[in-house]
Design a protein around this motif. Structure first.
Motif, mmCIF file in Angstrom:
data_model
loop_
_atom_site.group_PDB
_atom_site.id
_atom_site.type_symbol
_atom_site.label_atom_id
_atom_site.label_comp_id
_atom_site.label_asym_id
_atom_site.label_seq_id
_atom_site.Cartn_x
_atom_site.Cartn_y
_atom_site.Cartn_z
ATOM 1 N N LEU A 140 0.830 -1.197 0.000
ATOM 2 C CA LEU A 140 0.000 0.000 0.000
ATOM 3 C C LEU A 140 0.868 1.253 0.000
ATOM 4 O O LEU A 140 1.913 1.305 0.651
ATOM 5 N N HIS A 141 0.392 2.288 -0.724
ATOM 6 C CA HIS A 141 1.107 3.562 -0.804
ATOM 7 C C HIS A 141 0.282 4.683 -0.171
ATOM 8 O O HIS A 141 -0.943 4.573 -0.034
ATOM 9 N N ASP A 142 0.944 5.768 0.163
ATOM 10 C CA ASP A 142 0.278 6.884 0.835
ATOM 11 C C ASP A 142 -0.761 7.570 -0.041
ATOM 12 O O ASP A 142 -1.687 8.208 0.461
ATOM 13 N N ASN A 143 -0.636 7.460 -1.357
ATOM 14 C CA ASN A 143 -1.576 8.134 -2.258
ATOM 15 C C ASN A 143 -2.795 7.278 -2.581
ATOM 16 O O ASN A 143 -3.521 7.538 -3.539
ATOM 17 N N ALA A 144 -3.035 6.232 -1.783
ATOM 18 C CA ALA A 144 -4.195 5.342 -1.915
ATOM 19 C C ALA A 144 -4.109 4.416 -3.118
ATOM 20 O O ALA A 144 -5.092 3.772 -3.475
ATOM 21 N N SER A 145 -2.943 4.313 -3.740
ATOM 22 C CA SER A 145 -2.714 3.302 -4.753
ATOM 23 C C SER A 145 -1.908 2.169 -4.120
ATOM 24 O O SER A 145 -1.649 2.183 -2.913
ATOM 25 N N ALA A 146 -1.499 1.192 -4.907
ATOM 26 C CA ALA A 146 -0.756 0.061 -4.358
ATOM 27 C C ALA A 146 -0.005 -0.656 -5.475
ATOM 28 O O ALA A 146 -0.187 -0.361 -6.661
ATOM 29 N N ASP A 147 0.832 -1.585 -5.089
ATOM 30 C CA ASP A 147 1.480 -2.505 -6.024
ATOM 31 C C ASP A 147 1.225 -3.928 -5.549
ATOM 32 O O ASP A 147 1.276 -4.204 -4.345
ATOM 33 N N ILE A 148 0.964 -4.811 -6.486
ATOM 34 C CA ILE A 148 0.851 -6.240 -6.192
ATOM 35 C C ILE A 148 2.171 -6.910 -6.560
ATOM 36 O O ILE A 148 2.722 -6.649 -7.629
ATOM 37 N N ILE A 149 2.671 -7.749 -5.691
ATOM 38 C CA ILE A 149 3.868 -8.537 -5.960
ATOM 39 C C ILE A 149 3.427 -9.966 -6.255
ATOM 40 O O ILE A 149 2.707 -10.576 -5.466
ATOM 41 N N THR A 150 3.846 -10.499 -7.392
ATOM 42 C CA THR A 150 3.453 -11.839 -7.799
ATOM 43 C C THR A 150 4.476 -12.865 -7.314
ATOM 44 O O THR A 150 5.581 -12.501 -6.901
ATOM 45 N N PRO A 151 4.151 -14.155 -7.362
ATOM 46 C CA PRO A 151 5.100 -15.183 -6.912
ATOM 47 C C PRO A 151 6.433 -15.165 -7.639
ATOM 48 O O PRO A 151 7.459 -15.529 -7.063
ATOM 49 N N SER A 152 6.447 -14.722 -8.902
ATOM 50 C CA SER A 152 7.710 -14.683 -9.639
ATOM 51 C C SER A 152 8.413 -13.338 -9.506
ATOM 52 O O SER A 152 9.430 -13.100 -10.154
ATOM 53 N N GLY A 153 7.867 -12.443 -8.661
ATOM 54 C CA GLY A 153 8.547 -11.187 -8.369
ATOM 55 C C GLY A 153 8.140 -10.004 -9.217
ATOM 56 O O GLY A 153 8.723 -8.922 -9.094
ATOM 57 N N HIS A 154 7.146 -10.172 -10.085
ATOM 58 C CA HIS A 154 6.670 -9.045 -10.878
ATOM 59 C C HIS A 154 5.915 -8.060 -9.984
ATOM 60 O O HIS A 154 5.252 -8.450 -9.020
ATOM 61 N N LYS A 155 6.012 -6.777 -10.325
ATOM 62 C CA LYS A 155 5.282 -5.732 -9.612
ATOM 63 C C LYS A 155 4.189 -5.196 -10.524
ATOM 64 O O LYS A 155 4.462 -4.697 -11.616
ATOM 65 N N VAL A 156 2.935 -5.292 -10.072
ATOM 66 C CA VAL A 156 1.783 -4.898 -10.876
ATOM 67 C C VAL A 156 1.078 -3.726 -10.179
ATOM 68 O O VAL A 156 0.717 -3.840 -9.003
ATOM 69 N N PRO A 157 0.851 -2.607 -10.871
ATOM 70 C CA PRO A 157 0.236 -1.452 -10.213
ATOM 71 C C PRO A 157 -1.252 -1.656 -9.938
ATOM 72 O O PRO A 157 -1.961 -2.304 -10.706
ATOM 73 N N VAL A 158 -1.711 -1.100 -8.832
ATOM 74 C CA VAL A 158 -3.133 -1.071 -8.492
ATOM 75 C C VAL A 158 -3.519 0.402 -8.337
ATOM 76 O O VAL A 158 -2.979 1.090 -7.481
ATOM 77 N N SER A 159 -4.401 0.882 -9.184
ATOM 78 C CA SER A 159 -4.798 2.287 -9.102
ATOM 79 C C SER A 159 -5.820 2.486 -7.994
ATOM 80 O O SER A 159 -6.452 1.542 -7.523
ATOM 81 N N ARG A 160 -5.967 3.732 -7.587
ATOM 82 C CA ARG A 160 -6.897 4.056 -6.506
ATOM 83 C C ARG A 160 -8.318 3.588 -6.825
ATOM 84 O O ARG A 160 -9.057 3.168 -5.951
ATOM 85 N N ARG A 161 -8.681 3.661 -8.107
ATOM 86 C CA ARG A 161 -10.046 3.297 -8.504
ATOM 87 C C ARG A 161 -10.378 1.847 -8.188
ATOM 88 O O ARG A 161 -11.520 1.516 -7.855
ATOM 89 N N TYR A 162 -9.373 0.946 -8.287
ATOM 90 C CA TYR A 162 -9.647 -0.483 -8.150
ATOM 91 C C TYR A 162 -9.145 -1.096 -6.844
ATOM 92 O O TYR A 162 -9.413 -2.263 -6.570
ATOM 93 N N LEU A 163 -8.417 -0.327 -6.033
ATOM 94 C CA LEU A 163 -7.851 -0.895 -4.809
ATOM 95 C C LEU A 163 -8.939 -1.366 -3.853
ATOM 96 O O LEU A 163 -8.840 -2.450 -3.259
ATOM 97 N N LYS A 164 -9.988 -0.589 -3.707
ATOM 98 C CA LYS A 164 -11.061 -0.961 -2.790
ATOM 99 C C LYS A 164 -11.697 -2.289 -3.205
ATOM 100 O O LYS A 164 -11.990 -3.149 -2.364
ATOM 101 N N ALA A 165 -11.925 -2.463 -4.517
ATOM 102 C CA ALA A 165 -12.531 -3.701 -5.006
ATOM 103 C C ALA A 165 -11.624 -4.902 -4.771
ATOM 104 O O ALA A 165 -12.097 -5.996 -4.433
ATOM 105 N N ILE A 166 -10.313 -4.711 -4.949
ATOM 106 C CA ILE A 166 -9.364 -5.800 -4.685
ATOM 107 C C ILE A 166 -9.406 -6.185 -3.214
ATOM 108 O O ILE A 166 -9.457 -7.375 -2.854
ATOM 109 N N LYS A 167 -9.407 -5.196 -2.324
ATOM 110 C CA LYS A 167 -9.500 -5.485 -0.896
ATOM 111 C C LYS A 167 -10.800 -6.208 -0.567
ATOM 112 O O LYS A 167 -10.814 -7.187 0.200
#
Length: 239
Positions: free
Chosen positions: A204-231
């Motif tokens: 989680l980031h301070d600007n209400a966005s986030a990054d997802i870390i995958t099992p192989s180490g990839h970093k995938v962005p999560v925008s503020r619009r979709y973070l709530k739905a993911i949670k």
């Protein structure tokens, strides 16, 4: 025909862009506006397929205008600006593409080609297969059938739709919208879908966005619009 508007407070910029597009037979110019308020009125009146939208405009910016538009009737938006620091924010706000001023004809042509491809009728139909478990992909001259369970995420950029697994990357002709509707992939960003089984960590980031870390180490962005739905999908409190 792809019907388009230009919204930019610089008359010369509007004229130049219209001139560059004028030789493209598949694009029809339907209007222009010098500010976001007039642009919003034209969008509601003309319902264009495409908007070329400046970001830096007085009173209401292009990003603010984009946030006002109804997702259910959203035209394609190509942001046009002299400031590259707005790129990430632009893609969070419904951007199809992002072009820097002064506009270079080859770069604009890439965008126009993508728009034509995106606007064309899609050859693959799924009326008889409501749920995708295998994604048809291609790599060089090879067609690959990838099990959905192997997919970590799918992303869109100017060169197409990319399917990423732990083993590598392939391309698919399927759109993000089709994959979202016909598979178990979760929307986490306007340009990204993530597989549930590939969410190892959510940073989680301070600007209400986030990054997802995958099992192989990839970093995938999560925008503020979709973070709530993911949670919500995982039963995580959003307070």
């Amino acid at each position: 025909m792809i019907r388009y508007l230009i919204i930019d407070d610089e008359p010369l910029a509007r004229d130049e862009l219209r001139h560059l597009i004028s030789e493209e037979g598949e694009f029809e110019f339907v209007g222009e506006a010098a500010n976001a308020i007039a642009g919003l009125s034209l969008i509601n009146k003309l319902k264009p397929d495409l908007i070329f939208l400046d970001i830096q405009m007085p009173k209401i910016t292009g990003l603010e205008l984009a946030s006002m538009l109804d997702d259910s009737q959203l035209p394609r938006i190509v942001f046009v600006t002299a400031y590259d620091e707005y790129a990430i924010k632009a893609f969070e706000e419904k951007a199809f593409d992002y072009i820097l001023k002064p506009i270079e004809a080859p770069r604009l042509q890439q965008t126009l080609n993508r728009l034509k491809q995106d606007h064309a009728p899609k050859p693959i139909q799924f009326a008889d297969k409501p749920n995708l478990t295998i994604l048809p992909c291609y790599y060089h001259h090879t067609i690959k059938l990838i099990q959905l369970s192997e997919v970590e995420y799918v992303m869109s950029d100017h060169s197409g739709i990319h399917v990423i697994t732990a083993a590598g990357q392939s391309h698919t002709h399927l759109t993000l919208k089709t994959l979202e509707e016909k598979s178990a992939l979760l929307r986490c960003h306007r340009q990204y879908l993530i597989a549930e089984q590939a969410i190892k960590e959510i940073q989680l980031h301070d600007n209400a966005s986030a990054d997802i870390i995958t099992p192989s180490g990839h970093k995938v962005p999560v925008s503020r619009r979709y973070l709530k739905a993911i949670k919500h999908h995982f039963g995580i409190q959003t307070g």
